[in-house]
Write an enzyme that holds these catalytic residues in place. Structure first.
Site, PDB file in Angstrom:
ATOM      1  N   TYR A   1      30.661 -39.499  10.300  1.00  0.00           N
ATOM      2  CA  TYR A   1      31.644 -38.730  11.052  1.00  0.00           C
ATOM      3  C   TYR A   1      32.415 -37.866  10.073  1.00  0.00           C
ATOM      4  CZ  TYR A   1      30.833 -41.786  15.061  1.00  0.00           C
ATOM      5  OH  TYR A   1      30.262 -42.463  16.107  1.00  0.00           O
TER       6      TYR A   1
ATOM      7  N   SER B   1      22.313 -43.352  13.704  1.00  0.00           N
ATOM      8  CA  SER B   1      22.557 -43.994  14.995  1.00  0.00           C
ATOM      9  C   SER B   1      23.956 -43.732  15.541  1.00  0.00           C
ATOM     10  CB  SER B   1      22.294 -45.505  14.917  1.00  0.00           C
ATOM     11  OG  SER B   1      23.084 -46.120  13.935  1.00  0.00           O
ATOM     12  N   GLU B   2      24.807 -43.103  14.744  1.00  0.00           N
ATOM     13  CA  GLU B   2      26.090 -42.629  15.267  1.00  0.00           C
ATOM     14  C   GLU B   2      26.544 -41.399  14.507  1.00  0.00           C
ATOM     15  OE1 GLU B   2      29.554 -44.988  15.874  1.00  0.00           O
ATOM     16  OE2 GLU B   2      28.421 -46.712  16.646  1.00  0.00           O
ATOM     17  N   THR B   3      26.860 -40.358  15.221  1.00  0.00           N
ATOM     18  CA  THR B   3      27.578 -39.199  14.707  1.00  0.00           C
ATOM     19  C   THR B   3      28.044 -38.414  15.918  1.00  0.00           C
ATOM     20  OG1 THR B   3      27.517 -37.308  13.189  1.00  0.00           O
ATOM     21  CG2 THR B   3      25.569 -37.646  14.561  1.00  0.00           C
TER      22      THR B   3
END
Length: 1001
Positions: free
Chosen positions: A542, A609-611
């Site tokens: 992030y 897997s997350e951004t």
């Protein structure tokens, strides 16, 4: 000797300076990496009136590609049975899974007897959304060109009632939701046990409440001791004078007593706290045994009840615990804030201060805020629990232990700080805890300072024999640090997780996720075979500035990864200036993350897997103006970096319960790509403030507003009738050309658009027939040139277009308790069903002004983007320029591969950007293309042989080279945009049937 000794240093410095300069200059490059050598426009080879050859979906499914069992090629790619490289691109679903039904993170807390703390009696049945809404939500995500779901689960959802008590109702509900996903088809699934700062009760999500009780902690007193800060604390919601809840404040809980204690015990309890046992088992083993058993329970249920989803490859595998944390492992000095603790927001106690607060002592705690140069101290606050402890009292522990049938070890001093028991710190032996709350605040502060002493501030980075801290090879480390934790304690945890998954199903992928933004463990050649051909690396990223400031700063940003890796002599050198450099810097960081994977883990697939980016930027300005400018630019940067680094991705996130007021209903976050509050908005075409415009007009002449709405409705009704007749004409022509049955189109009413019918591809449609088959059936050059190429004509149309509002619509509201079950079901379906994009609900320059899509997709221009889904080639470069709607793709192709005749590269080409895709928009080096306008994808064949008879040999690109060649495809919109077609139609310039008709139904 001195000059000679300085030579290596001088050479090294010169190399560093040269590399640094080259690296910095590259960030400011604006040139495209797409090679234009040999690229030719298809319009030279095909008549303007000829539509792109149609590629029928062979399986007659509503998916671009159906799921198939995946393997890896040893080069970092997923591959299918045909050897095509498959790119996984999708969403985290669903943000609401962090919360039980009826308990958003801003509700509860405050009073210690609040229902929030009734942790055993919650339910997650109904998460992520009601069964009747599931198909619409899955279909919506799929319609964005996405093919993957990272399906969130939490430990709490499965084992909230108590150790060993599993919620079978939730497990059954999960099976039903996954079954509906399978019916929708075309979506791969990765299961994942989610957590943030350990648990809801420590300010995040994940573990059940009883895990904190097992550790001897009392969540009801976390707020007063600041062992954790929860968004539902009354001080943040006081009607008279609410305290400010800092942006991303919840993340500070990783460095507060509750979370750092739980992670230390979970990964290192047997090392650091050997006396903490329950029923004869060390606290580490006790917690991990239950975690893995809960994982096994849900995983076995999926395998037993959904075997077809595993056999056909829909369920890809399971990811290890989300965002694991080292706790106190390697902490440099408990009496200070470590230099690497860059995340300091709000009150920032040292570890020692947290320990003192946990025992009820008063402390002066520094307060920090985030600045471009890093965290800045701006104040000091007194935190005074007045003697209340974050630890269970003896009486509370006795009651808890009786309830759960626990027997704690005899050396566990219940009611006291576990760190004091280990001799890390102490208070005076004669300290009177009973009188302490009766003193004044200043007296408590003075007594705390004089009575408490830190005995061993380096306890967690020292090597002591009793801690039994050795490596896998039996070697004793020189010191304990984060690198040791990742390569030992975390790896031990991952090995056990892998065994849990593979014991149930040996053929699935296991996804490894080390601590966020840290170097992964060096296990590439480990003899334990930790990494195999079905291992996937799952980093998270992030943009720190966008998160902490909730804005998209186009002036400057920082190279976060470079600073963390010590790349710069001074962190100030990590600052980059200008939006172009910022975008390139993010892309560079993504490439470096991929390189680290290859170096330490091997050439395995990388799935980010997350951004994502927050949507409540600029103090929620977009919720009033309805223009997501900052969000579109920010998300475009992230998506462009993913494509530039050629990564698989599941974006954060899709939250079905998102709303403007509370965002994702969790800790003041608002990351959902979709929101029901952004559906069917009344859009103004001018740039004035919508609210003030309506308010002024209404107050001056209510009757005038009514007249405008009525006139608008009449005009639109007439347009629908004209369009209906035109569709019938097109249907008749289609029946003659393609042998299809003509269909009579019925114009939809406003009510109909809320409960639309589904067309072949499963999307909701305002009409019963798709016009897309005839988009390019007629010559539209003259009309399109007037809109896109004729500057004078375009300016005339724009200047004469008056600002109008869409038809008045009432936002969907939840049904009241008096409504019938049928009405409630209808309302639920209305709030979740897809709203198609058409010329009726798009305004002039709708996409350019960054309005949400009619269906509620925010920053739609960045979300809907061309991308490779599958290819036999190796992706060299992939770029999408949102501003000029130009997509470029360069591949390395083995021209000798005979499978290329029937196995094309498949590219998602969204009609949001390319509604009238034709040969004039496409440029190639070789091969030919086919287009499926219903599912919005292009097939690019890399051979002169045809897959059908509709592309004559003399109309194809033929390259002389054989073997390995570099091929390029470019798509640029020259055929027009949907909102401009709407303008022409509303100005009364109705073309012949088929010209610039709405292709998106």
């Amino acid at each position: 000797m001195r000059s000679v000794a300085n030579i290596p240093l001088t050479i090294e410095s010169a190399k560093y300076a040269t590399t640094a300069i080259q690296d910095r200059v590259s960030l400011y490059s604006s040139s495209s990496n797409i090679s234009l050598s040999g690229v030719k426009p298809l319009k030279r080879f095909y008549p303007q009136t000829k539509p792109i050859s149609f590629t029928a979906n062979e399986n007659r499914t509503n998916s671009i590609l159906e799921c198939t069992p995946l393997e890896t090629d040893g080069k970092g790619n997923f591959v299918d049975k045909d050897g095509r490289k498959i790119t996984l691109k999708g969403m985290n679903l669903d943000g609401s899974m962090k919360l039980p039904i009826g308990v958003p993170s801003h509700v509860g807390g405050g009073e210690t007897d609040n229902i929030f703390f009734d942790g055993d009696n919650v339910t997650f049945v109904g998460r992520p959304f009601p069964l009747e809404e599931a198909q619409s939500h899955f279909q919506r995500i799929k319609s964005w060109g996405f093919n993957t779901i990272r399906y969130l689960l939490t430990w709490e959802a499965i084992e909230h009632e108590g150790p060993g008590k599993y919620d079978q109702d939730f497990i059954d509900y999960t099976i039903k939701i996954l079954s509906i996903l399978h019916e929708v088809g075309g979506l791969y699934v990765i299961l994942e046990f989610h957590q943030d700062v350990w648990s809801r009760y420590s300010g995040g999500s994940g573990a059940p409440m009883w895990t904190l009780l097992a550790a001897g902690l009392q969540p009801r007193r976390f707020a007063v001791t600041e062992a954790a800060i929860l968004f539902n604390e009354s001080r943040f919601h006081d009607d008279d004078d609410p305290e400010h809840y800092h942006k991303m404040l919840w993340t500070s809980n990783y460095k507060r007593l509750a979370a750092m204690t739980m992670f230390t015990l979970f990964y290192g309890g047997s090392n650091y706290f050997p006396d903490l046992t329950i029923n004869g088992v060390n606290i580490q083993d006790f917690l991990q045994d239950h975690f893995f058993k809960a994982t096994e329970v849900i995983w076995k249920a999926v395998n037993e009840k959904l075997p077809e989803m595993l056999m056909d490859g829909t369920i890809v595998g399971f990811e290890s615990m989300n965002e694991p944390n080292c706790g106190l492992f390697g902490h440099e000095n408990l009496g200070g804030i470590p230099g690497n603790q860059q995340l300091r927001v709000g009150t920032t106690p040292t570890a020692f201060e947290s320990m003192k607060l946990g025992m009820g002592f008063a402390c002066r705690v520094d307060e920090y805020k985030i600045a471009i140069t890093g965290p800045q101290k701006f104040a000091t606050r007194v935190v005074d629990p007045k003697g209340q402890r974050a630890w269970l009292s003896v009486e509370e522990a006795a009651e808890i232990d009786k309830k759960y049938n626990w027997k704690r070890g005899t050396n566990w001093k219940v009611g006291e700080c576990i760190y004091a028991q280990e001799g890390i710190w102490k208070w005076k032996d004669d300290f009177d805890f009973k009188k302490f709350p009766l003193l004044t605040e200043e007296e408590r502060l003075q007594l705390t300072e004089s009575s408490c002493e830190l005995l061993n501030g380096h306890y967690f980075n020292q090597v002591q024999d009793r801690h039994n801290l050795t490596t896998f090879h039996g070697q004793t480390p020189e010191k304990i640090d984060l690198d040791y934790f990742i390569n030992n304690n975390f790896v031990d945890f991952y090995l056990r997780f892998k065994k849990t998954i593979r014991d149930v199903n040996p053929d699935v992928f296991v996804f490894i996720q080390p601590p966020v933004l840290e170097i992964p463990p060096a296990i590439k050649d480990d003899k334990r075979n930790i990494i195999d051909s079905k291992t996937v690396y799952c980093p998270h990223y992030y943009d720190g500035m966008s998160l902490m400031f909730k804005c998209w700063n186009t002036k400057y940003n920082v190279d976060t990864l470079g600073i963390m890796r010590g790349k710069y002599i001074n962190p100030v050198l990590g600052i980059v200036f200008g939006e172009r450099a910022i975008k390139n810097c993010i892309k560079k960081q993504f490439k470096e993350i991929k390189e680290e994977c290859y170096k330490y883990l091997g050439t395995i697939p990388v799935l980010m897997s997350e951004t994502g980016m927050p949507f409540d930027m600029d103090d929620k300005k977009a919720y009033k103006s309805k223009k997501y400018y900052s969000q579109t630019a920010a998300l475009d940067s992230i998506c462009g970096a993913i494509e530039g680094a050629n990564l698989n991705v599941t974006y954060w996130c899709y939250t079905s319960i998102n709303c403007h007021k509370w965002g994702d209903n969790w800790n003041n976050e608002d990351f959902s790509f979709w929101s029901a509050d952004d559906r069917n908005l009344d859009i103004f075409d001018n740039d004035t403030d919508v609210d003030s415009e309506v308010s002024t007009l209404t107050s001056s002449s209510p009757s005038l507003v009514s007249s405008i709405y009525n006139a608008r409705s009449t005009i639109k009704s007439t347009l629908r009738q004209v369009r209906s007749r035109r569709i019938e004409a097109m249907s008749l022509v289609r029946s003659k050309l393609y042998g299809r049955e003509p269909v009579t189109a019925l114009p939809a009413t406003k009510k109909d658009s809320r409960l639309p019918k589904r067309n072949r591809n499963g999307y909701a449609s305002d009409m019963q027939v798709s016009e897309s088959d005839t988009d390019n059936m007629y010559n539209d050059d003259f009309l399109v040139s007037k809109v896109l190429n004729g500057k004078a004509e375009r300016e005339r149309l724009l200047s004469s277009e008056q600002s109008t509002t869409c038809e008045e619509s009432t936002p969907f509201e939840k049904s009241s308790s008096q409504e019938s079950d049928l009405e409630s079901l209808t309302q639920s379906l209305q709030s979740s069903c897809l709203i198609s994009t058409s010329t009726d609900n798009l305004q002039l320059k709708h996409a350019r002004k960054c309005y949400p899509s009619p269906d509620g997709v925010r920053a739609a221009g960045a979300v809907f983007r061309p991308s490779v889904i599958a290819t036999k080639g190796d992706i060299e470069v992939q770029e999408f320029d949102f501003n000029c709607l130009k997509y470029g793709l360069s591949l390395t192709i083995n021209s000798d591969d005979r499978d290329l005749v029937n196995i094309p590269t498949i590219i998602y080409v969204p009609k949001w950007h390319y509604p009238f895709l034709s040969y004039k928009d496409i440029f190639l080096t070789s091969g030919h293309v086919k287009y499926n306008d219903e599912l919005e994808y292009l097939e690019w064949y890399h051979t002169s042989e045809t897959a059908g008879d509709d592309v004559p040999p003399d109309e194809q690109f033929v390259r002389e080279e054989k073997g390995i060649t570099k091929e390029t495809l470019i798509i640029k919109n020259f055929s027009g945009k949907l909102d401009e077609a709407r303008l022409i139609e509303e100005r009364g310039l109705f073309p012949c049937a088929g010209e610039l008709s709405c292709p998106i139904q």
